[in-house]
Design a protein around this motif. Structure first.
Motif, short mmCIF file in Angstrom:
data_model
loop_
_atom_site.label_atom_id
_atom_site.label_comp_id
_atom_site.label_asym_id
_atom_site.label_seq_id
_atom_site.Cartn_x
_atom_site.Cartn_y
_atom_site.Cartn_z
N GLY A 49 9.49 9.13 0.50
CA GLY A 49 8.43 8.23 0.93
C GLY A 49 8.21 8.24 2.43
N ASN A 50 9.15 8.84 3.17
CA ASN A 50 9.00 8.94 4.63
C ASN A 50 8.10 10.11 5.03
OD1 ASN A 50 10.76 6.79 4.86
ND2 ASN A 50 12.53 8.08 5.27
N LEU A 51 7.69 10.93 4.08
CA LEU A 51 6.82 12.07 4.37
C LEU A 51 5.38 11.59 4.45
CD1 LEU A 51 8.53 14.58 1.91
CD2 LEU A 51 8.84 14.42 4.39
N SER A 52 5.12 10.73 5.40
CA SER A 52 3.86 9.99 5.47
C SER A 52 2.62 10.86 5.66
CB SER A 52 3.92 8.94 6.57
OG SER A 52 4.16 9.55 7.82
N GLU A 53 2.76 12.08 6.11
CA GLU A 53 1.61 12.96 6.31
C GLU A 53 1.34 13.86 5.11
OE1 GLU A 53 -0.42 12.75 9.02
OE2 GLU A 53 0.84 11.05 9.53
N LEU A 54 2.11 13.71 4.06
CA LEU A 54 1.97 14.54 2.87
C LEU A 54 0.65 14.27 2.15
CD1 LEU A 54 3.90 16.58 1.53
CD2 LEU A 54 4.64 14.74 0.02
N ILE A 68 10.30 5.27 -10.04
CA ILE A 68 9.42 5.77 -8.98
C ILE A 68 9.76 4.99 -7.71
CG2 ILE A 68 7.03 5.99 -8.20
CD1 ILE A 68 6.24 5.92 -11.22
N PRO A 69 10.13 5.67 -6.63
CA PRO A 69 10.50 4.96 -5.41
C PRO A 69 9.34 4.11 -4.86
CG PRO A 69 11.15 7.26 -5.28
CD PRO A 69 10.28 7.12 -6.49
N THR A 70 9.63 2.86 -4.52
CA THR A 70 8.60 2.01 -3.91
C THR A 70 8.20 2.55 -2.55
OG1 THR A 70 10.29 0.55 -3.00
CG2 THR A 70 9.34 -0.07 -5.13
N THR A 71 9.05 3.38 -1.94
CA THR A 71 8.73 3.97 -0.64
C THR A 71 7.55 4.92 -0.71
OG1 THR A 71 10.36 5.71 -0.99
CG2 THR A 71 11.09 3.77 0.25
N PHE A 72 7.13 5.32 -1.93
CA PHE A 72 5.96 6.18 -2.07
C PHE A 72 4.71 5.47 -1.55
CE2 PHE A 72 7.06 9.63 -5.42
CZ PHE A 72 8.10 10.07 -4.62
N SER A 73 4.77 4.16 -1.39
CA SER A 73 3.63 3.44 -0.82
C SER A 73 3.41 3.81 0.65
CB SER A 73 3.81 1.92 -0.96
OG SER A 73 4.93 1.50 -0.21
N ASN A 74 4.38 4.50 1.27
CA ASN A 74 4.25 4.97 2.65
C ASN A 74 3.50 6.30 2.75
OD1 ASN A 74 5.79 2.78 3.57
ND2 ASN A 74 7.69 3.90 3.26
N LEU A 75 3.19 6.91 1.62
CA LEU A 75 2.48 8.20 1.61
C LEU A 75 0.99 7.95 1.83
CD1 LEU A 75 4.34 9.85 -1.42
CD2 LEU A 75 4.82 10.15 1.03
N LEU A 96 1.96 0.98 -4.99
CA LEU A 96 1.19 2.23 -5.00
C LEU A 96 -0.31 1.98 -4.96
CD1 LEU A 96 3.17 4.53 -7.47
CD2 LEU A 96 3.41 4.28 -5.00
N THR A 97 -0.75 0.78 -5.31
CA THR A 97 -2.18 0.48 -5.24
C THR A 97 -2.69 0.48 -3.80
OG1 THR A 97 -1.80 -1.91 -5.25
CG2 THR A 97 -2.17 -0.84 -7.39
N GLU A 98 -1.79 0.50 -2.84
CA GLU A 98 -2.17 0.54 -1.43
C GLU A 98 -2.54 1.96 -0.97
OE1 GLU A 98 1.07 -1.22 0.76
OE2 GLU A 98 1.17 -2.91 -0.63
N LEU A 99 -2.34 2.95 -1.83
CA LEU A 99 -2.64 4.34 -1.49
C LEU A 99 -4.12 4.61 -1.69
CD1 LEU A 99 0.47 6.03 -3.15
CD2 LEU A 99 0.14 5.41 -0.74
N ASN A 100 -4.90 4.34 -0.68
CA ASN A 100 -6.36 4.44 -0.77
C ASN A 100 -6.90 5.86 -0.76
OD1 ASN A 100 -6.70 1.65 -0.90
ND2 ASN A 100 -6.48 1.49 1.31
#
Length: 142
Positions: A49-54, A68-75, A96-100
């Motif tokens: 989830g730290n791979l924010s530029e992916l 599913i890691p909650t850190t995926f919200s950082n993608l 994950l709903t924050e992933l616009n």
């Protein structure tokens, strides 16, 4: 102001069964990881989830376990997220709903439970195919 290098390379970027061809300066903005079909086991590391530029992540068709890691919200730049056919369990994190920027998302054919996240923003664009094969996952898609 940062000046972008003049990149004159061409690359084929396969993802989700498709292959895309890119060239020129756009290459410095591209990033994707395809771990699909690699017989991976264990949990998905939360540090992914730290791979924010992916822009694209595919871990489908593996033998992964856990949630599913909650850190995926950082993608924040993710456009394609494929977690299908992996044996994941637990619920889909509502974060994950924050992933616009998410255009393609599949959690199909896992062991997910509970209710799907609220169908708002990008999640409102996903249909039942994104969730199929999870007999204990409840969705309000008709």
């Amino acid at each position: 102001m940062r000046r972008l290098p003049n990149v004159k390379e061409k690359v084929e970027f396969p993802t989700k069964g498709w292959s895309y061809s890119y060239d020129g300066n756009i290459l410095i903005f591209m990033s994707g990881i395809d771990f699909s079909c690699n017989q991976l086991t264990g949990k998905i590391p939360s540090k992914m989830g730290n791979l924010s530029e992916l822009h694209s992540l595919n871990v489908s068709h593996n033998n992964l376990t856990g949630s599913i890691p909650t850190t995926f919200s950082n993608l924040r730049h993710i456009g394609s997220l494929d977690l299908s056919y992996t044996n994941l369990n637990g619920s889909i994190p509502s974060e994950l709903t924050e992933l616009n920027t998410l255009v393609v998302c599949s959690v199909a054919h896992n062991n997910l439970t509970g209710k799907t996240p609220d169908f708002k923003a990008q999640f409102a664009t996903f249909n039942e195919i994104s969730y199929e094969g999870n007999p204990h996952l409840w969705t309000s898609i008709t």
